[in-house]
Write a protein that holds these residues in place. Structure first.
Motif, mmCIF file in Angstrom:
data_model
loop_
_atom_site.group_PDB
_atom_site.id
_atom_site.type_symbol
_atom_site.label_atom_id
_atom_site.label_comp_id
_atom_site.label_asym_id
_atom_site.label_seq_id
_atom_site.Cartn_x
_atom_site.Cartn_y
_atom_site.Cartn_z
ATOM 1 N N PRO A 362 0.826 -1.218 0.000
ATOM 2 C CA PRO A 362 0.000 0.000 0.000
ATOM 3 C C PRO A 362 0.856 1.261 0.000
ATOM 4 C CG PRO A 362 -0.013 -0.993 2.171
ATOM 5 C CD PRO A 362 0.717 -1.954 1.273
ATOM 6 N N THR A 363 1.330 1.623 -1.193
ATOM 7 C CA THR A 363 2.183 2.808 -1.305
ATOM 8 C C THR A 363 1.390 4.101 -1.225
ATOM 9 O OG1 THR A 363 2.027 2.632 -3.721
ATOM 10 C CG2 THR A 363 3.910 1.564 -2.662
ATOM 11 N N ALA A 364 0.100 4.054 -1.571
ATOM 12 C CA ALA A 364 -0.713 5.263 -1.477
ATOM 13 C C ALA A 364 -0.841 5.680 -0.013
ATOM 14 C CB ALA A 364 -2.092 5.024 -2.091
ATOM 15 N N ALA A 365 -0.610 6.954 0.254
ATOM 16 C CA ALA A 365 -0.624 7.431 1.642
ATOM 17 C C ALA A 365 -1.988 7.256 2.281
ATOM 18 C CB ALA A 365 -0.194 8.905 1.678
ATOM 19 N N SER A 366 -3.055 7.470 1.532
ATOM 20 C CA SER A 366 -4.396 7.327 2.090
ATOM 21 C C SER A 366 -4.697 5.869 2.426
ATOM 22 C CB SER A 366 -5.431 7.874 1.101
ATOM 23 O OG SER A 366 -5.220 9.254 0.861
ATOM 24 N N MET A 367 -4.272 4.935 1.560
ATOM 25 C CA MET A 367 -4.507 3.524 1.837
ATOM 26 C C MET A 367 -3.724 3.082 3.070
ATOM 27 S SD MET A 367 -6.207 0.870 0.472
ATOM 28 C CE MET A 367 -6.774 0.705 2.175
ATOM 29 N N ALA A 368 -2.501 3.540 3.200
ATOM 30 C CA ALA A 368 -1.699 3.203 4.381
ATOM 31 C C ALA A 368 -2.301 3.789 5.649
ATOM 32 C CB ALA A 368 -0.265 3.687 4.193
ATOM 33 N N ALA A 369 -2.919 4.966 5.553
ATOM 34 C CA ALA A 369 -3.539 5.574 6.730
ATOM 35 C C ALA A 369 -4.812 4.868 7.143
ATOM 36 C CB ALA A 369 -3.823 7.052 6.452
ATOM 37 N N ALA A 370 -5.508 4.249 6.192
ATOM 38 C CA ALA A 370 -6.783 3.598 6.505
ATOM 39 C C ALA A 370 -6.613 2.163 6.982
ATOM 40 C CB ALA A 370 -7.681 3.620 5.269
ATOM 41 N N LEU A 371 -5.524 1.486 6.635
ATOM 42 C CA LEU A 371 -5.357 0.073 6.969
ATOM 43 C C LEU A 371 -5.429 -0.231 8.469
ATOM 44 C CD1 LEU A 371 -2.684 -1.336 4.484
ATOM 45 C CD2 LEU A 371 -5.098 -1.967 4.711
ATOM 46 N N PRO A 372 -4.866 0.576 9.359
ATOM 47 C CA PRO A 372 -4.950 0.231 10.787
ATOM 48 C C PRO A 372 -6.374 0.170 11.328
ATOM 49 C CG PRO A 372 -3.219 1.847 10.409
ATOM 50 C CD PRO A 372 -3.980 1.744 9.146
ATOM 51 N N TYR A 373 -7.328 0.742 10.640
ATOM 52 C CA TYR A 373 -8.711 0.767 11.109
ATOM 53 C C TYR A 373 -9.578 -0.265 10.395
ATOM 54 C CZ TYR A 373 -7.020 5.241 12.840
ATOM 55 O OH TYR A 373 -6.283 6.228 13.465
ATOM 56 N N CYS A 374 -8.967 -1.121 9.606
ATOM 57 C CA CYS A 374 -9.716 -2.142 8.855
ATOM 58 C C CYS A 374 -9.548 -3.495 9.529
ATOM 59 C CB CYS A 374 -9.228 -2.220 7.409
ATOM 60 S SG CYS A 374 -9.460 -0.695 6.461
ATOM 61 N N ASP A 375 -10.644 -4.224 9.674
ATOM 62 C CA ASP A 375 -10.590 -5.578 10.218
ATOM 63 C C ASP A 375 -10.254 -6.608 9.149
ATOM 64 O OD1 ASP A 375 -11.530 -5.012 12.995
ATOM 65 O OD2 ASP A 375 -13.303 -4.311 11.927
ATOM 66 N N VAL A 376 -10.725 -6.378 7.929
ATOM 67 C CA VAL A 376 -10.496 -7.314 6.823
ATOM 68 C C VAL A 376 -10.079 -6.500 5.606
ATOM 69 C CG1 VAL A 376 -11.496 -9.103 5.354
ATOM 70 C CG2 VAL A 376 -12.237 -8.893 7.731
ATOM 71 N N PHE A 377 -9.038 -6.981 4.923
ATOM 72 C CA PHE A 377 -8.545 -6.331 3.710
ATOM 73 C C PHE A 377 -8.467 -7.384 2.617
ATOM 74 C CE2 PHE A 377 -5.130 -4.739 0.923
ATOM 75 C CZ PHE A 377 -5.649 -3.499 0.601
ATOM 76 N N LEU A 378 -9.310 -7.242 1.583
ATOM 77 C CA LEU A 378 -9.417 -8.243 0.522
ATOM 78 C C LEU A 378 -9.327 -7.568 -0.838
ATOM 79 C CD1 LEU A 378 -12.417 -10.334 1.925
ATOM 80 C CD2 LEU A 378 -9.994 -10.933 2.028
ATOM 81 N N PRO A 379 -8.867 -8.316 -1.865
ATOM 82 C CA PRO A 379 -8.857 -7.739 -3.225
ATOM 83 C C PRO A 379 -10.234 -7.724 -3.866
ATOM 84 C CG PRO A 379 -7.878 -9.919 -3.229
ATOM 85 C CD PRO A 379 -8.121 -9.572 -1.804
ATOM 86 N N ALA A 380 -10.977 -8.857 -3.763
ATOM 87 C CA ALA A 380 -12.319 -8.959 -4.368
ATOM 88 C C ALA A 380 -12.297 -8.526 -5.823
ATOM 89 C CB ALA A 380 -13.341 -8.139 -3.570
ATOM 90 N N HIS A 381 -11.275 -8.958 -6.559
ATOM 91 C CA HIS A 381 -11.117 -8.586 -7.962
ATOM 92 C C HIS A 381 -11.646 -9.648 -8.909
ATOM 93 C CE1 HIS A 381 -7.969 -11.477 -7.443
ATOM 94 N NE2 HIS A 381 -7.630 -11.411 -8.715
#
Length: 395
Positions: A362-381
């Motif tokens: 997660p090189t995007a600064a916003s994505m890195a800032a949001a990850l600590p508050y996420c319980d599950v992180f999935l691609p769903a692609h």
């Protein structure tokens, strides 16, 4: 009625599932209830190879152009079958014959060698490699025309395939999460004894307590709040996520789901996606989102959702955010919004289709800032990713 002798001792369910799997691998469009209808037909007429042929053809083939492929697979599977308990594949290998279906591969890439008549086989894609492959298998309820493409990204699908995926999502939606309420209901496996109902039931047995009435906590569907990024960077996945959001909105037993989309501003799509027709629902949603495929203001959109009139819907709900994490605003805005969101929601699930890339960071600064508050992180692609999402939500 005499018992048919052709398939005596054969696991008919395994036979139907295996034959349907081979037909789908050959390009035949087999309906989801085709194997069950084939098993029912075998119980009525299964005295000759001709009876089995017509039972399979009438229940497993839905298009006239699939008949040649069906005849080839069926001829290979049942060629020279003398005893019903004799696997055809073993006879073919023992005789040293070359299969007429040589080169035909199943969903897992293995060459088709016959039907497992005596052993039960799971109805999962890639069952032949289930013991060696730890990847998630897609259930057989997946549309047959898409099972072999379960791991392909959604950007490779056309409009017709996306419509089929939308129908499948609507049928799969009942697997959404549940919550326990304070009310109780009768259950044989309950841990608490309802003394009042137990004494009332003893009136019919001379006031002798014979049966204990047990109760458990009643369960209700948990509310889901879906927030989808419809900016230009998410364009290949927006249609599938709109189908997923519609599957939330049309379920009658859902606890008032809320669906939102954002690009430069936040838009509520719950009323637009509640229509029974998928085409009408998607057209209404596209009309309401006037800023789709534009810029991305992720942080302000999450902040508007939390402090807006629908922010109370997040209390005790599962918040699902579908976005690649790109944001035109400073990451501190998204971090503050995610902190407030995490304080209200029961779980926070983030869907980022870019995470499916090998070595994703997660090189995007916003994505890195949001990850600590996420319980599950999935691609769903892909379809496999959606099945993984369903398992996480059901857990």
């Amino acid at each position: 009625m005499n018992r048919p002798s052709l398939l005596r001792g054969v696991d008919r369910a395994a036979l139907a599932v295996a034959l349907a799997t081979r037909l789908r691998a050959a390009g035949v469009l087999v309906s989801a209830d085709g194997p069950a209808e084939f098993v029912a037909a075998l119980g009525v007429t299964a005295r000759s190879r001709r009876d089995v042929y017509w039972a399979a053809r009438l229940t497993l083939v839905t298009r006239a152009e699939d008949i040649p492929a069906f005849d080839e697979v069926f001829g290979y599977a049942f060629a020279d079958a003398v005893r019903g308990v004799d696997p055809v594949s073993s006879k073919s290998r023992a005789a040293g014959r070359v299969s007429p279906a040589e080169g035909l591969s199943d969903a897992g890439g293995a060459t088709v060698e016959g039907l497992p008549w005596l052993t039960r086989q799971t109805s999962m894609a890639g069952a032949d490699t289930a013991e060696t492959d730890s990847a998630l298998a897609v259930p057989d309820v997946l549309p047959s025309r898409l099972r072999v493409r379960a791991d392909q990204p959604f950007e490779a699908f056309d409009a017709a395939d996306l419509r089929v995926i939308g129908d499948w999502l609507e049928r799969t939606a009942p697997r959404w999460p549940q919550r326990r309420t304070r009310r109780r209901e009768q259950s044989r496996r309950g841990r608490r004894i309802d003394l009042r109902q137990t004494m009332r039931a003893s009136r019919t047995t001379g006031w002798e307590v014979v049966t204990l009435i047990r109760t458990r906590r009643r369960r209700r569907p948990r509310r889901i709040v879906f927030l989808c990024d419809v900016s230009r960077s998410m364009q290949p996945y927006v249609t599938v996520y709109l189908h997923l959001m519609r599957a939330l909105a049309v379920r009658p037993r859902m606890a008032r789901p809320e669906v939102f989309a954002f690009s430069t501003s936040l838009t509520r799509l719950t009323p637009a996606l509640s229509h029974r027709s998928a085409e009408v629902a998607l057209a209404r949603a596209n009309d309401r989102v006037a800023d789709r495929y534009g810029g991305t203001h992720l942080g302000p959109a999450v902040a508007d959702l939390v402090r807006g009139p629908h922010g109370s819907a997040l209390r005790g709900a599962v918040a699902v955010i579908a976005s690649d994490g790109w944001d035109a605003d400073p990451p501190e805005v998204l971090e503050r919004a995610m902190r407030r969101l995490r304080g209200r929601a029961e779980r926070v699930v983030w869907l980022n289709p870019r995470a499916a890339a090998t070595g994703f960071v997660p090189t995007a600064a916003s994505m890195a800032a949001a990850l600590p508050y996420c319980d599950v992180f999935l691609p769903a692609h892909s379809l496999t990713g959606l099945v993984e999402l369903f398992d996480e939500l059901a857990a």
